[in-house]
Design a protein around this motif. Structure first.
Motif, PDB file in Angstrom:
ATOM      1  N   GLU A   1       0.882  -1.059   0.193  1.00  0.00           N
ATOM      2  CA  GLU A   1       0.030  -0.113   0.063  1.00  0.00           C
ATOM      3  C   GLU A   1       0.967   1.383  -0.142  1.00  0.00           C
ATOM      4  N   GLU A   2       0.214   2.339  -0.673  1.00  0.00           N
ATOM      5  CA  GLU A   2       0.979   3.647  -0.790  1.00  0.00           C
ATOM      6  C   GLU A   2      -0.163   4.495   0.014  1.00  0.00           C
ATOM      7  N   ARG A   3       0.350   5.325   0.972  1.00  0.00           N
ATOM      8  CA  ARG A   3      -0.588   6.375   1.665  1.00  0.00           C
ATOM      9  C   ARG A   3       0.114   7.620   1.458  1.00  0.00           C
ATOM     10  N   GLY A   4      -0.660   8.546   1.262  1.00  0.00           N
ATOM     11  CA  GLY A   4      -0.068   9.854   1.178  1.00  0.00           C
ATOM     12  C   GLY A   4      -1.040  10.994   0.396  1.00  0.00           C
ATOM     13  N   MET A   5      -0.788  12.227   0.603  1.00  0.00           N
ATOM     14  CA  MET A   5      -1.722  13.263  -0.092  1.00  0.00           C
ATOM     15  C   MET A   5      -3.202  12.883  -0.135  1.00  0.00           C
ATOM     16  N   GLY A   6      -3.652  12.195   1.055  1.00  0.00           N
ATOM     17  CA  GLY A   6      -5.203  12.079   1.149  1.00  0.00           C
ATOM     18  C   GLY A   6      -5.691  10.847   0.482  1.00  0.00           C
ATOM     19  N   ARG A   7      -4.750   9.827   0.030  1.00  0.00           N
ATOM     20  CA  ARG A   7      -5.188   8.877  -0.835  1.00  0.00           C
ATOM     21  C   ARG A   7      -4.560   7.640  -0.591  1.00  0.00           C
ATOM     22  N   SER A   8      -5.014   6.438  -0.857  1.00  0.00           N
ATOM     23  CA  SER A   8      -4.353   5.183  -0.942  1.00  0.00           C
ATOM     24  C   SER A   8      -4.446   4.186  -1.962  1.00  0.00           C
TER      25      SER A   8
ATOM     26  N   LEU B   1       9.709  -4.962 -10.672  1.00  0.00           N
ATOM     27  CA  LEU B   1       9.122  -3.917  -9.747  1.00  0.00           C
ATOM     28  C   LEU B   1       8.076  -3.763  -9.986  1.00  0.00           C
ATOM     29  N   ALA B   2       6.644  -4.018  -8.970  1.00  0.00           N
ATOM     30  CA  ALA B   2       5.369  -3.696  -9.314  1.00  0.00           C
ATOM     31  C   ALA B   2       5.000  -2.312  -8.723  1.00  0.00           C
ATOM     32  N   ARG B   3       4.339  -1.459  -9.094  1.00  0.00           N
ATOM     33  CA  ARG B   3       3.759  -0.335  -8.488  1.00  0.00           C
ATOM     34  C   ARG B   3       2.321  -0.390  -8.628  1.00  0.00           C
ATOM     35  N   PRO B   4       1.441   0.426  -8.323  1.00  0.00           N
ATOM     36  CA  PRO B   4       0.137   0.601  -8.167  1.00  0.00           C
ATOM     37  C   PRO B   4      -0.515   0.540  -9.650  1.00  0.00           C
ATOM     38  N   ARG B   5       0.084   1.052 -10.628  1.00  0.00           N
ATOM     39  CA  ARG B   5      -0.483   1.175 -11.890  1.00  0.00           C
ATOM     40  C   ARG B   5       0.362   0.582 -13.070  1.00  0.00           C
ATOM     41  N   GLU B   6       1.523  -0.191 -12.866  1.00  0.00           N
ATOM     42  CA  GLU B   6       2.238  -0.743 -13.764  1.00  0.00           C
ATOM     43  C   GLU B   6       3.090  -1.877 -13.136  1.00  0.00           C
ATOM     44  N   MET B   7       4.036  -2.348 -13.899  1.00  0.00           N
ATOM     45  CA  MET B   7       4.952  -3.410 -13.612  1.00  0.00           C
ATOM     46  C   MET B   7       5.965  -3.531 -14.674  1.00  0.00           C
ATOM     47  N   TYR B   8       7.472  -3.302 -14.188  1.00  0.00           N
ATOM     48  CA  TYR B   8       8.324  -3.015 -14.888  1.00  0.00           C
ATOM     49  C   TYR B   8       9.313  -4.170 -14.659  1.00  0.00           C
ATOM     50  N   LEU B   9      10.371  -4.501 -15.544  1.00  0.00           N
ATOM     51  CA  LEU B   9      11.690  -5.022 -15.125  1.00  0.00           C
ATOM     52  C   LEU B   9      12.822  -3.972 -15.237  1.00  0.00           C
ATOM     53  N   TRP B  10      13.393  -3.824 -14.041  1.00  0.00           N
ATOM     54  CA  TRP B  10      14.479  -2.814 -13.890  1.00  0.00           C
ATOM     55  C   TRP B  10      15.570  -3.408 -13.733  1.00  0.00           C
ATOM     56  N   THR B  11      16.613  -2.878 -14.465  1.00  0.00           N
ATOM     57  CA  THR B  11      17.825  -3.308 -14.554  1.00  0.00           C
ATOM     58  C   THR B  11      18.857  -2.127 -13.884  1.00  0.00           C
ATOM     59  N   TYR B  12      19.437  -2.461 -12.633  1.00  0.00           N
ATOM     60  CA  TYR B  12      20.672  -1.444 -12.182  1.00  0.00           C
ATOM     61  C   TYR B  12      21.936  -1.965 -12.536  1.00  0.00           C
ATOM     62  N   ASP B  13      22.720  -0.830 -13.078  1.00  0.00           N
ATOM     63  CA  ASP B  13      23.961  -1.096 -13.236  1.00  0.00           C
ATOM     64  C   ASP B  13      24.996  -0.657 -12.112  1.00  0.00           C
ATOM     65  N   VAL B  14      25.767  -1.590 -11.778  1.00  0.00           N
ATOM     66  CA  VAL B  14      26.745  -1.204 -10.562  1.00  0.00           C
ATOM     67  C   VAL B  14      27.804  -0.271 -11.116  1.00  0.00           C
ATOM     68  N   ALA B  15      27.512   0.973 -10.950  1.00  0.00           N
ATOM     69  CA  ALA B  15      28.356   1.808 -11.749  1.00  0.00           C
ATOM     70  C   ALA B  15      29.816   2.019 -11.168  1.00  0.00           C
TER      71      ALA B  15
END
Length: 347
Positions: free
Chosen positions: A196-203, A258-272
């Motif tokens: 859950e994300e809660r903030g700015m008067g919404r969830s 990574l899933a967020r309330p509106r979408e889902m993506y495959l994130w790739t982090y580079d160890v810089a």
């Protein structure tokens, strides 16, 4: 009949939501403040086992002068655990095998700080263990139509195979928000069940059943293996690095679904890079800097850069949330508190 069907669907959704609602865990007890664990202290070699023949040969050698003895006493202890080569044979004795120096677990005032080429070893987290109950407190600074300051907190806890990660942020008068992830500990990592994300008067929320993910708008998507949410990813990555499930070296790639309330993506982090951070209460701390790759057709431009410190159990000591158009929020750790010993993951 149509109205009856609508009512049944309404009550079904309400019951489903109640079955996956957030029930906060009891507040954990934090017992100590975590400090950086440096690399192994400069070892003090133990006395070698000297061959009897060499002892006899040593009796025929000259006794060092006092000045020479003083210079020898001023020699610093070796800085690393190395194999010491034996001295040349004397008086015709047979060769004697080299001796390995075994370091003592002692501290030295002449200890050199860990270098970027040799980051500190992880502390108490073991191969298949999750961190103990942990609370990280951050100072926050950033820019959004002007400079702003605030504070943030990431709190991780677990009990009887279940976990909770809660992220709180207060940005002056601009924003107050809370992210909560709950789920299960498994041998393959965290398995979120509700977010859950809660903030700015919404969830807004996500529901995971192991097969599908229900987004905030009710749409369902197939759930890929290892899927995390915005809050759980911090602890998931910490355990991956500390346990060796994921190599953390400069040049490596770190993929995370990574899933967020509106979408889902495959994130790739580079160890810089491996950078030395100057932390107000913890001093100089080496940390690996992870940068996310740009997404294809993203919804929004928000992404996060992460810094994980090996000397602090691979916990995230800095988080920079990039908001686009030079707007950002940067969290830098001030204090890390922990409770009981780490918990072992199910086999």
């Amino acid at each position: 009949m149509a109205l009856h069907g609508v009512l049944l669907e309404y009550f079904y959704q309400r019951l489903s939501a109640g079955a996956t609602s957030i029930t906060p865990m009891p507040q954990p007890l934090f017992l100590h403040v975590l400090r950086p664990v440096a690399s192994a202290a400069p070892p003090r070699p133990r006395k070698k086992n000297i061959h009897p023949a060499r002892q006899r040969a040593a009796q025929h050698t000259e006794t060092p002068q006092p000045q020479q003895q003083q210079q020898q006493q001023q020699q610093p202890d070796p800085v690393s655990d190395i194999a010491v080569e034996s001295a040349p044979d004397r008086a015709g004795d047979a060769p004697v095998a080299d001796t390995q120096v075994v370091p003592d677990a002692v501290e030295s005032a002449s200890a050199e700080p860990p270098t970027l080429q040799e980051p500190p070893a992880p502390s108490t987290v073991t191969q298949d263990a999750w961190p103990a109950d942990t609370r990280l407190s951050y100072s926050v600074k950033g820019y959004y139509r002007g400079d702003f300051y605030g504070w943030g907190q990431v709190q991780w806890q677990h009990s009887e195979g279940r976990y909770q990660v809660q992220v709180d942020m207060r940005l002056a008068l601009l924003f107050t928000g809370t992210l909560i992830s709950q789920g299960e500990l498994t041998a393959d990592g965290l398995q979120p069940r509700v977010y859950e994300e809660r903030g700015m008067g919404r969830s807004r929320r996500l529901v995971f059943d192991g097969v599908t993910v229900t987004l905030n708008d009710g749409n369902r998507m197939p759930q890929p293996p290892g899927l995390q949410d915005t809050a759980s990813q911090f602890v998931e990555l910490t355990q991956r690095f500390s346990s060796g499930r994921q190599a953390l070296v400069v040049g490596a790639e770190v993929p995370v679904w990574l899933a967020r309330p509106r979408e889902m993506y495959l994130w790739t982090y580079d160890v810089a890079a491996l950078e030395t951070l100057q932390l107000a209460e913890l001093g100089e701390v080496p940390a690996f800097h992870l940068k996310p790759r740009p997404l294809v057709n993203p919804r929004g431009v928000i992404n996060a850069e992460l810094w994980f410190a090996p000397s602090l159990q691979y916990l995230p000591v800095r988080i920079r949330v990039n908001l686009g158009n030079d707007n950002y929020a940067e969290l830098t750790v001030k204090r890390i508190e922990q409770g009981a010993s780490p918990v072992t993951a199910p086999q």
